[in-house]
Design a protein around this motif. Structure first.
Motif: not given
Ligand SMILES: NC(=O)c1ccc[n+]([C@@H]2O[C@H](COP(=O)([O-])OP(=O)(O)OC[C@H]3O[C@@H](n4cnc5c(N)ncnc54)[C@H](OP(=O)(O)O)[C@@H]3O)[C@@H](O)[C@H]2O)c1
Length: 237
Positions: A231, A233-235
């Motif tokens: 999506d 976003s940074k994990s």
């Protein structure tokens, strides 16, 4: 000049969704690297694009180099995007009982094989070329208390290390781990059933739409060296 994309494990699941997404765009050569080349279903190919199939069994350490030699003979002289997607994920259970042979097999397919693929593809990767290491939320060390899939999670965690390392070693390429979400595939639904759910929460189409957008946007200044999610976003690591 077409954009050349190589995807391993593209005959089903997320890999197939990715192959379909890229062949449906104009101007792409989509190379599907499969352990059984005749297992590739029909996909729609847009004008100016083509599908190339090559044999690659992730369990055979020499196969990535052989596959690249075969592709060179067929005129493939550069790679723009490589997606190390093939993996296995069937190593559930507590450490005290995990089957060591199965654990070793997960290590071979999920860590050693992506590294062998990276080594084989590296000479053909263009400047700014993208090498994507398909990761998993199961790799996240902070989530260990939620999990009892040590064999799979550890392999993806190690692979994340390779992705980050490759980024720092090679400033001319884009290298990052990418988690596809919990997806309705053979692997995703097996995990869902193990967790007491009927099926995984997101569809292949939802995951693939996110993955391709993240890959399109990726460059050295944004995602390279990180663990990204489908999506955008940074994990966590
Ligand atoms: N689905 C999820 O929820 C989920 C979540 C997090 C991460 N992921 C990751 O996303 C990627 C794709 O997963 P998926 O859900 O699409 O899995 P899948 O439906 O189980 O498909 C796995 C793919 O990997 C290939 N593969 C397995 N062993 C291989 C080998 N020895 N040599 C060559 N190919 C091999 C399979 O080919 P065959 O048909 O020949 O077996 C198949 O194409 C994997 O890296 C997985 O770890 C998935």
């Amino acid at each position: 000049m077409p954009t050349n994309v190589l995807i391993t494990g593209a005959n089903r699941g997320i890999g197939l969704g990715l192959a379909q997404a890229y062949t449906s765009k104009e101007g792409y050569t989509v190379i599907v690297a499969l352990r059984k080349p005749d297992s590739m279903p029909e996909v729609k190919v847009a004008s100016g694009s083509k599908l190339v199939t090559v044999k690659l069994d992730s369990g055979v350490i020499e196969d990535p180099k052989k596959a690249i030699e075969e592709l060179k003979k067929q005129g493939v002289d550069k790679l723009d995007i490589v997606i190390a997607n093939a993996a296995i994920g069937d190593c559930f259970g507590a450490l005290s009982e995990v089957d060591l042979g199965n654990f070793e097999e997960h290590w071979r397919i999920n860590v050693l094989a992506p590294l062998a693929l990276f080594q084989a593809c590296f000479p053909l990767l263009i400047k700014g070329g993208k090498f994507i290491w398909m990761s998993s939320g199961a790799s996240i060390i902070d989530r260990v208390p939620d999990k009892l899939d040590a064999g799979y999670g550890i392999t993806k965690c190690c692979m994340n290390y390779l992705a980050r390392y490759a980024h720092y070693e090679n400033p001319d390429i884009v290298s990052f781990s990418l988690s596809p979400g919990w997806v309705q595939t053979d692997m995703g639904d097996r995990g869902a059933r193990w967790a007491g759910m009927e099926k995984a929460p997101i569809t292949v189409d939802e995951s693939v739409a996110g993955i391709t957008k993240v890959i399109d946007e990726a460059n050295n200044d944004n995602y390279s060296g990180l663990h990204m999610r489908y999506d955008g976003s940074k994990s966590k690591w």
